[in-house]
Design a protein around this motif. Structure first.
Motif, PDB file in Angstrom:
ATOM      1  N   PHE A  25       0.727  -1.198   0.061  1.00  0.00           N
ATOM      2  CA  PHE A  25      -0.018  -0.248   0.015  1.00  0.00           C
ATOM      3  C   PHE A  25       0.701   1.272  -0.083  1.00  0.00           C
ATOM      4  O   PHE A  25       0.881   2.230  -0.665  1.00  0.00           O
ATOM      5  CB  PHE A  25      -0.845  -0.016   1.165  1.00  0.00           C
ATOM      6  N   ARG A  26       1.853   1.216   0.971  1.00  0.00           N
ATOM      7  CA  ARG A  26       2.806   2.541   1.013  1.00  0.00           C
ATOM      8  C   ARG A  26       3.382   2.726  -0.290  1.00  0.00           C
ATOM      9  O   ARG A  26       3.334   3.773  -0.817  1.00  0.00           O
ATOM     10  CB  ARG A  26       3.869   2.075   1.954  1.00  0.00           C
ATOM     11  N   LYS A  27       3.995   1.794  -1.188  1.00  0.00           N
ATOM     12  CA  LYS A  27       4.535   1.812  -2.315  1.00  0.00           C
ATOM     13  C   LYS A  27       3.552   2.412  -3.364  1.00  0.00           C
ATOM     14  O   LYS A  27       4.077   3.113  -4.109  1.00  0.00           O
ATOM     15  CB  LYS A  27       5.374   0.648  -2.810  1.00  0.00           C
ATOM     16  N   LYS A  28       2.312   1.840  -3.428  1.00  0.00           N
ATOM     17  CA  LYS A  28       1.539   2.279  -4.356  1.00  0.00           C
ATOM     18  C   LYS A  28       0.911   3.866  -4.274  1.00  0.00           C
ATOM     19  O   LYS A  28       0.984   4.504  -5.338  1.00  0.00           O
ATOM     20  CB  LYS A  28       0.284   1.329  -4.217  1.00  0.00           C
ATOM     21  N   GLN A  29       0.900   4.192  -2.979  1.00  0.00           N
ATOM     22  CA  GLN A  29       0.639   5.547  -2.669  1.00  0.00           C
ATOM     23  C   GLN A  29       1.864   6.520  -3.091  1.00  0.00           C
ATOM     24  O   GLN A  29       1.430   7.491  -3.645  1.00  0.00           O
ATOM     25  CB  GLN A  29       0.216   5.865  -1.115  1.00  0.00           C
ATOM     26  N   LEU A  30       2.929   6.177  -2.827  1.00  0.00           N
ATOM     27  CA  LEU A  30       4.220   6.859  -3.191  1.00  0.00           C
ATOM     28  C   LEU A  30       4.174   6.966  -4.587  1.00  0.00           C
ATOM     29  O   LEU A  30       4.622   7.954  -5.097  1.00  0.00           O
ATOM     30  CB  LEU A  30       5.386   6.270  -2.653  1.00  0.00           C
ATOM     31  N   GLN A  31       4.137   5.907  -5.283  1.00  0.00           N
ATOM     32  CA  GLN A  31       4.013   6.017  -6.626  1.00  0.00           C
ATOM     33  C   GLN A  31       2.930   6.751  -7.077  1.00  0.00           C
ATOM     34  O   GLN A  31       3.199   7.744  -8.425  1.00  0.00           O
ATOM     35  CB  GLN A  31       4.065   4.549  -7.369  1.00  0.00           C
ATOM     36  N   LEU A  32       1.717   6.896  -6.615  1.00  0.00           N
ATOM     37  CA  LEU A  32       0.538   7.897  -6.883  1.00  0.00           C
ATOM     38  C   LEU A  32       0.929   9.075  -6.758  1.00  0.00           C
ATOM     39  O   LEU A  32       0.602  10.058  -7.603  1.00  0.00           O
ATOM     40  CB  LEU A  32      -0.655   7.368  -5.922  1.00  0.00           C
ATOM     41  N   LEU A  33       1.581   9.358  -5.578  1.00  0.00           N
ATOM     42  CA  LEU A  33       2.148  10.740  -5.406  1.00  0.00           C
ATOM     43  C   LEU A  33       3.027  11.080  -6.453  1.00  0.00           C
ATOM     44  O   LEU A  33       3.030  12.320  -7.044  1.00  0.00           O
ATOM     45  CB  LEU A  33       2.808  10.973  -4.283  1.00  0.00           C
ATOM     46  N   LYS A  34       3.750  10.386  -6.875  1.00  0.00           N
ATOM     47  CA  LYS A  34       4.805  10.777  -7.908  1.00  0.00           C
ATOM     48  C   LYS A  34       4.082  11.198  -9.275  1.00  0.00           C
ATOM     49  O   LYS A  34       4.393  12.063 -10.134  1.00  0.00           O
ATOM     50  CB  LYS A  34       6.019   9.694  -8.212  1.00  0.00           C
ATOM     51  N   ASN A  35       3.151  10.181  -9.636  1.00  0.00           N
ATOM     52  CA  ASN A  35       2.136  10.464 -10.768  1.00  0.00           C
ATOM     53  C   ASN A  35       1.458  11.535 -10.646  1.00  0.00           C
ATOM     54  O   ASN A  35       1.455  12.371 -11.652  1.00  0.00           O
ATOM     55  CB  ASN A  35       1.430   9.118 -10.881  1.00  0.00           C
ATOM     56  N   ALA A  36       1.041  11.836  -9.732  1.00  0.00           N
ATOM     57  CA  ALA A  36       0.299  13.066  -9.459  1.00  0.00           C
ATOM     58  C   ALA A  36       1.208  14.372  -9.626  1.00  0.00           C
ATOM     59  O   ALA A  36       0.612  15.359 -10.374  1.00  0.00           O
ATOM     60  CB  ALA A  36      -0.494  13.094  -8.164  1.00  0.00           C
ATOM     61  N   GLY A 127       7.269  11.507   3.206  1.00  0.00           N
ATOM     62  CA  GLY A 127       7.874  10.489   4.336  1.00  0.00           C
ATOM     63  C   GLY A 127       6.646  10.068   5.341  1.00  0.00           C
ATOM     64  O   GLY A 127       6.449   8.840   5.798  1.00  0.00           O
ATOM     65  N   ALA A 128       5.588  10.745   5.445  1.00  0.00           N
ATOM     66  CA  ALA A 128       4.529  10.628   6.168  1.00  0.00           C
ATOM     67  C   ALA A 128       3.752   9.171   5.430  1.00  0.00           C
ATOM     68  O   ALA A 128       3.360   8.432   6.184  1.00  0.00           O
ATOM     69  CB  ALA A 128       3.381  11.667   6.354  1.00  0.00           C
ATOM     70  N   ILE A 129       3.607   9.220   4.087  1.00  0.00           N
ATOM     71  CA  ILE A 129       3.107   8.235   3.476  1.00  0.00           C
ATOM     72  C   ILE A 129       3.974   7.004   3.475  1.00  0.00           C
ATOM     73  O   ILE A 129       3.480   5.919   3.887  1.00  0.00           O
ATOM     74  CB  ILE A 129       2.818   8.476   1.917  1.00  0.00           C
ATOM     75  N   ALA A 130       5.369   7.007   3.517  1.00  0.00           N
ATOM     76  CA  ALA A 130       6.294   5.906   3.596  1.00  0.00           C
ATOM     77  C   ALA A 130       6.125   5.290   4.950  1.00  0.00           C
ATOM     78  O   ALA A 130       6.261   4.118   5.274  1.00  0.00           O
ATOM     79  CB  ALA A 130       7.651   6.319   3.449  1.00  0.00           C
ATOM     80  N   GLY A 132       3.267   5.070   6.689  1.00  0.00           N
ATOM     81  CA  GLY A 132       2.251   4.422   6.750  1.00  0.00           C
ATOM     82  C   GLY A 132       1.010   5.188   7.624  1.00  0.00           C
ATOM     83  O   GLY A 132       0.311   4.839   8.129  1.00  0.00           O
ATOM     84  N   ASN A 133       1.248   6.437   7.586  1.00  0.00           N
ATOM     85  CA  ASN A 133       0.167   7.423   8.303  1.00  0.00           C
ATOM     86  C   ASN A 133      -1.089   7.993   7.437  1.00  0.00           C
ATOM     87  O   ASN A 133      -0.897   7.752   6.200  1.00  0.00           O
ATOM     88  CB  ASN A 133       0.882   8.910   8.646  1.00  0.00           C
ATOM     89  N   CYS A 134      -2.098   8.352   7.890  1.00  0.00           N
ATOM     90  CA  CYS A 134      -3.029   9.209   7.305  1.00  0.00           C
ATOM     91  C   CYS A 134      -2.675  10.666   7.513  1.00  0.00           C
ATOM     92  O   CYS A 134      -1.827  11.029   8.643  1.00  0.00           O
ATOM     93  CB  CYS A 134      -4.408   9.018   7.756  1.00  0.00           C
ATOM     94  N   VAL A 135      -3.016  11.381   6.556  1.00  0.00           N
ATOM     95  CA  VAL A 135      -2.307  12.973   6.492  1.00  0.00           C
ATOM     96  C   VAL A 135      -3.378  14.049   6.207  1.00  0.00           C
ATOM     97  O   VAL A 135      -4.438  13.648   5.285  1.00  0.00           O
ATOM     98  CB  VAL A 135      -1.152  13.030   5.380  1.00  0.00           C
TER      99      VAL A 135
END
Length: 458
Positions: A25-36, A127-130, A132-135
């Motif tokens: 999940f964390r890696k997926k969300q980081l990649q999503l942030l990069k795509n965003a 960093g917060a996504i990596a 495992g936090n909600c933000v």
């Protein structure tokens, strides 16, 4: 979008469900942030130009590109960071093993400043996504174009139960948030007075904080420095973003016999970087608003202007300016300048320079230009500061393997790279004991066991 009790409860449920904890999940969300960021990059560049007159190149080099680098570094190392750390166990606890697990904190509030409104919001977010936090993100209302683009970007790519953006006047909104909700961590970048206020409010609920503040970062130059190179790097470090950088050299301490040569070179580099008329240069920024412009303008009479000093209120323009004959008791030297004004002082001995730096203790950064190893060591070992460079400025913050943070009034806590992951997690201690044997020495009655206690506990 305001943060409601329903949304906060949904974030809490999302975190408690364990959905944010897995590596996948964390890696997926980081990649999503990069795509965003990639998709919204043109809009971010235009917004940064509208807010601070940043060129596309400067916007990429000082904001967007650094966010990409932070995300890429996290993606490369996250699996390693998440691994439990095995540690030794005393013989007295036999048969046991021990480990440290980095545990996500929960719901984090990230509050960004206006001077680097994209980088200083999205890098901590990575960093917060990596971790495992909600933000909950609070962009600066003083950079409204960037804030609007980031809100649109987050809403497009992320569910609001994981990441959401809150807009509005920070002085009101942040206070309301901290009164209404108990966050698990607050990450703030900004001024020292606001940092103190946030720390005070956080203390009411014992909420941990990371404070990335500022202060008066000195730049020291001695006679052994490469003057041409020093001048180029000081000019770039001071006048990037029109001096509105928390780690910019705040004032210059120059050995007496190289002062004139250095100042001549700085003036030449100002012309080289921004032409003889920086107001017409596409690479020279503007002051964020009229309030800051007027504050900086009030500093100009507090010293002798060696070059620069031109200002245009309608364009929020203040030229790169170097000054001398400034008294340390004046506001220019009692407050962080945060603009394109560079006071210059001379010194004769390293001890004299160090005493001057200590008048403005614990700066966020310190820069030493010297090719003398003893001089380098003297300043870096005898002065307290958050971080810094030898023979360079600013660039220490671009190395993800170095912690970035302040000391005392310049802040508390660090981030970047693994340090960001650590900032948004806490070390959880786990000791596991086998059951195949259960030594009776630790149980009562204790008579006759003192020799064993003394053998193992000493």
């Amino acid at each position: 979008m305001p943060l409601t009790a329903t949304t906060f409860a949904a974030m809490h449920n999302c975190f408690c469900s364990g959905a944010t904890r897995t590596l996948a999940f964390r890696k997926k969300q980081l990649q999503l942030l990069k795509n965003a960021v990639k998709q919204f990059e043109p809009l971010l560049q235009r917004a940064l130009h509208a807010d601070l007159r940043k060129s596309p190149e400067e916007a990429y080099a000082t904001e967007i590109g650094l966010v990409y680098a932070e995300i890429t570094h996290a993606l490369q190392h996250l699996g390693e960071w998440m691994q439990p750390e095995k540690v030794s166990t005393p013989l007295m606890l036999f048969p046991s093993s021990s480990k440290i697990v980095r545990d996500p904190l929960g719901i984090s509030l990230i509050i960004a400043p206006w001077n680097y409104p994209a980088q200083l919001l999205l890098s901590p977010l990575a960093g917060a996504i990596a971790a495992g936090n909600c933000v909950v993100l609070k962009p600066s209302e003083l950079a409204p174009h960037t804030a609007a683009v980031i809100e649109q970007m987050i809403q497009t790519f992320f569910s609001e139960e994981h990441i959401m953006v809150v807009q509005g006047d920070g002085a009101l909104v942040v206070r309301q948030l901290l009164k209404a909700y108990r966050f698990d961590h607050i990450f703030f970048t900004g001024s020292i007075p606001v940092g103190k206020s946030i720390a005070s409010m956080a203390a009411e609920t014992l909420t941990p904080v990371t404070l990335e503040l500022g202060g008066k970062s000195p730049c020291i130059v001695d006679e052994t420095a490469n003057i041409a190179v020093a001048a180029a790097r000081i000019t770039w470090g001071k006048f990037t973003n029109a001096g509105q950088t928390c780690v910019a050299p705040d004032y210059l301490l120059v050995k007496n016999d190289c002062r004139d040569a250095l100042l001549q070179q700085i003036q030449q580099h100002v012309h080289r970087f921004y032409t003889a008329d920086p107001a017409a240069s596409p690479d020279y920024g503007r002051i964020i608003n009229r309030r800051r412009f007027d504050k900086l303008l009030s500093y100009l009479p507090q010293g002798n202007i060696l070059f620069g000093g031109q200002a245009n209120a309608a364009d929020l323009y203040i030229a790169p300016t170097v000054m001398d004959q400034v008294r340390h008791t004046q506001p220019l030297m009692q407050e962080e300048i945060f603009g394109p004004l560079l006071p210059v002082f001379t010194y004769r001995t390293n001890e004299e320079a160090a005493d001057l730096v200590r008048q403005h203790s614990n700066p966020l950064s310190l820069y030493v230009f010297s090719n003398n190893r003893k001089t380098q060591d003297y300043f870096t070992e005898n002065l307290g500061f958050g971080g810094g460079c030898i023979n360079n400025t600013l660039v220490h913050l671009s190395n993800p393997n170095l912690p970035f943070g302040g000391l005392g009034c310049s802040g508390t806590g660090q981030y970047h790279g693994k340090y960001s992951f650590d900032a948004f997690t806490r070390p959880k201690a786990i000791l596991q004991t086998a059951t195949w044997i259960d030594p009776p020495v630790k149980y009562p009655p204790y008579a006759g066991k003192m020799k064993w206690f003394k053998r193992f506990l000493r």
